[in-house]
Design a protein around this motif. Structure first.
Motif, PDB file in Angstrom:
ATOM      1  N   ILE A 104       0.603  -1.403   0.292  1.00 50.80           N
ATOM      2  CA  ILE A 104      -0.006  -0.250   0.122  1.00 50.80           C
ATOM      3  C   ILE A 104       0.751   1.428  -0.017  1.00 50.80           C
ATOM      4  O   ILE A 104       0.353   2.430  -0.632  1.00 50.80           O
ATOM      5  CB  ILE A 104      -1.049  -0.267   1.350  1.00 50.80           C
ATOM      6  CG1 ILE A 104      -2.122   0.676   1.100  1.00 50.80           C
ATOM      7  CG2 ILE A 104       0.147   0.071   2.771  1.00 50.80           C
ATOM      8  CD1 ILE A 104      -3.304   0.925  -0.487  1.00 50.80           C
ATOM      9  N   ILE A 105       2.288   1.098   0.688  1.00 52.64           N
ATOM     10  CA  ILE A 105       3.135   2.498   0.265  1.00 52.64           C
ATOM     11  C   ILE A 105       3.226   2.582  -0.591  1.00 52.64           C
ATOM     12  O   ILE A 105       3.150   4.008  -1.079  1.00 52.64           O
ATOM     13  CB  ILE A 105       3.804   2.256   2.082  1.00 52.64           C
ATOM     14  CG1 ILE A 105       3.208   2.677   2.828  1.00 52.64           C
ATOM     15  CG2 ILE A 105       5.155   3.759   1.772  1.00 52.64           C
ATOM     16  CD1 ILE A 105       4.286   2.018   4.339  1.00 52.64           C
ATOM     17  N   PRO A 106       4.208   1.377  -1.404  1.00 51.89           N
ATOM     18  CA  PRO A 106       4.798   2.551  -2.651  1.00 51.89           C
ATOM     19  C   PRO A 106       3.334   2.793  -4.029  1.00 51.89           C
ATOM     20  O   PRO A 106       3.406   4.138  -4.485  1.00 51.89           O
ATOM     21  CB  PRO A 106       5.267   1.109  -3.072  1.00 51.89           C
ATOM     22  CG  PRO A 106       5.242  -0.400  -2.644  1.00 51.89           C
ATOM     23  CD  PRO A 106       4.290   0.223  -0.792  1.00 51.89           C
ATOM     24  N   LEU A 107       2.660   2.304  -3.328  1.00 47.28           N
ATOM     25  CA  LEU A 107       1.035   2.317  -4.363  1.00 47.28           C
ATOM     26  C   LEU A 107       0.148   4.081  -4.689  1.00 47.28           C
ATOM     27  O   LEU A 107       0.205   4.086  -4.653  1.00 47.28           O
ATOM     28  CB  LEU A 107       0.074   1.370  -4.126  1.00 47.28           C
ATOM     29  CG  LEU A 107      -0.075   0.211  -4.733  1.00 47.28           C
ATOM     30  CD1 LEU A 107      -1.023  -1.072  -4.026  1.00 47.28           C
ATOM     31  CD2 LEU A 107      -0.597  -0.211  -6.278  1.00 47.28           C
ATOM     32  N   THR A 108       0.793   3.846  -3.173  1.00 47.45           N
ATOM     33  CA  THR A 108       0.565   5.591  -2.197  1.00 47.45           C
ATOM     34  C   THR A 108       0.726   6.521  -2.842  1.00 47.45           C
ATOM     35  O   THR A 108       0.669   7.300  -3.924  1.00 47.45           O
ATOM     36  CB  THR A 108      -0.386   5.862  -0.947  1.00 47.45           C
ATOM     37  OG1 THR A 108      -1.139   4.631  -0.448  1.00 47.45           O
ATOM     38  CG2 THR A 108      -0.297   6.679  -0.770  1.00 47.45           C
ATOM     39  N   VAL A 109       2.727   6.356  -2.620  1.00 49.72           N
ATOM     40  CA  VAL A 109       3.359   6.843  -3.369  1.00 49.72           C
ATOM     41  C   VAL A 109       3.244   7.765  -4.901  1.00 49.72           C
ATOM     42  O   VAL A 109       3.446   8.610  -5.346  1.00 49.72           O
ATOM     43  CB  VAL A 109       4.939   6.439  -2.786  1.00 49.72           C
ATOM     44  CG1 VAL A 109       5.841   7.246  -3.513  1.00 49.72           C
ATOM     45  CG2 VAL A 109       5.061   6.945  -1.472  1.00 49.72           C
ATOM     46  N   PHE A 110       2.838   6.054  -5.162  1.00 42.16           N
ATOM     47  CA  PHE A 110       2.860   6.388  -7.286  1.00 42.16           C
ATOM     48  C   PHE A 110       1.810   7.033  -7.240  1.00 42.16           C
ATOM     49  O   PHE A 110       1.474   8.071  -8.222  1.00 42.16           O
ATOM     50  CB  PHE A 110       3.032   4.609  -7.525  1.00 42.16           C
ATOM     51  CG  PHE A 110       2.685   4.603  -9.263  1.00 42.16           C
ATOM     52  CD1 PHE A 110       3.355   5.101 -10.146  1.00 42.16           C
ATOM     53  CD2 PHE A 110       1.199   4.248  -9.860  1.00 42.16           C
ATOM     54  CE1 PHE A 110       3.501   5.680 -11.175  1.00 42.16           C
ATOM     55  CE2 PHE A 110       0.793   4.527 -10.707  1.00 42.16           C
ATOM     56  CZ  PHE A 110       2.055   4.467 -11.738  1.00 42.16           C
ATOM     57  N   GLN A 111       0.373   6.721  -6.543  1.00 40.19           N
ATOM     58  CA  GLN A 111      -0.773   7.659  -7.152  1.00 40.19           C
ATOM     59  C   GLN A 111      -0.866   8.577  -6.854  1.00 40.19           C
ATOM     60  O   GLN A 111      -1.188   9.908  -7.812  1.00 40.19           O
ATOM     61  CB  GLN A 111      -1.477   6.538  -6.546  1.00 40.19           C
ATOM     62  CG  GLN A 111      -3.419   7.396  -6.521  1.00 40.19           C
ATOM     63  CD  GLN A 111      -4.061   7.228  -8.202  1.00 40.19           C
ATOM     64  OE1 GLN A 111      -3.329   5.771  -8.393  1.00 40.19           O
ATOM     65  NE2 GLN A 111      -4.304   7.758  -9.141  1.00 40.19           N
ATOM     66  N   ALA A 112       0.171   9.303  -5.902  1.00 39.08           N
ATOM     67  CA  ALA A 112       0.343  10.379  -5.342  1.00 39.08           C
ATOM     68  C   ALA A 112       1.021  11.213  -6.098  1.00 39.08           C
ATOM     69  O   ALA A 112       1.265  12.188  -6.568  1.00 39.08           O
ATOM     70  CB  ALA A 112       0.921  11.200  -3.879  1.00 39.08           C
ATOM     71  N   VAL A 113       2.374  10.590  -6.827  1.00 41.57           N
ATOM     72  CA  VAL A 113       2.969  11.124  -7.798  1.00 41.57           C
ATOM     73  C   VAL A 113       2.296  11.608  -9.245  1.00 41.57           C
ATOM     74  O   VAL A 113       2.189  12.884 -10.173  1.00 41.57           O
ATOM     75  CB  VAL A 113       4.336  10.749  -8.380  1.00 41.57           C
ATOM     76  CG1 VAL A 113       5.042  11.198  -9.119  1.00 41.57           C
ATOM     77  CG2 VAL A 113       5.277  10.836  -6.712  1.00 41.57           C
ATOM     78  N   ARG A 114       1.145  10.716  -9.927  1.00 39.01           N
ATOM     79  CA  ARG A 114      -0.163  10.941 -10.505  1.00 39.01           C
ATOM     80  C   ARG A 114      -0.550  11.778 -10.355  1.00 39.01           C
ATOM     81  O   ARG A 114      -0.855  11.879 -11.397  1.00 39.01           O
ATOM     82  CB  ARG A 114      -0.158   8.891 -10.968  1.00 39.01           C
ATOM     83  CG  ARG A 114      -1.677   8.896 -11.822  1.00 39.01           C
ATOM     84  CD  ARG A 114      -1.973   7.893 -12.241  1.00 39.01           C
ATOM     85  NE  ARG A 114      -3.030   7.518 -12.815  1.00 39.01           N
ATOM     86  CZ  ARG A 114      -2.811   7.282 -14.177  1.00 39.01           C
ATOM     87  NH1 ARG A 114      -1.886   7.149 -14.907  1.00 39.01           N
ATOM     88  NH2 ARG A 114      -4.309   7.043 -14.436  1.00 39.01           N
TER      89      ARG A 114
END
Length: 63
Positions: free
Chosen positions: A25-35
């Motif tokens: 969930i942490i990498p997905l959240t970071v990726f989604q924040a950048v996106r």
């Protein structure tokens, strides 16, 4: 009457699924924040809010 939730009463596969979710969930959240910052759309904002809610619920052990 509300019944208390005991995480030890879960099946082994459910405990493993929770552990896998908490790792991804942490990498997905970071990726989604950048996106969301680069390509903002309403869907990206909703996904980011959902990921943050899941992240907070795992961190504070709400589920």
């Amino acid at each position: 009457m509300k019944q208390r939730f005991n995480s030890y009463s879960l099946k082994k596969w459910a405990q493993n699924a929770g552990a896998v979710c908490s790792q991804f969930i942490i990498p997905l959240t970071v990726f989604q924040a950048v996106r969301t910052i680069v390509f903002p759309s309403i869907l990206d904002v909703f996904l980011l809010l959902i990921f943050i809610a899941i992240l907070l619920s795992i961190y504070f052990e709400w589920i």
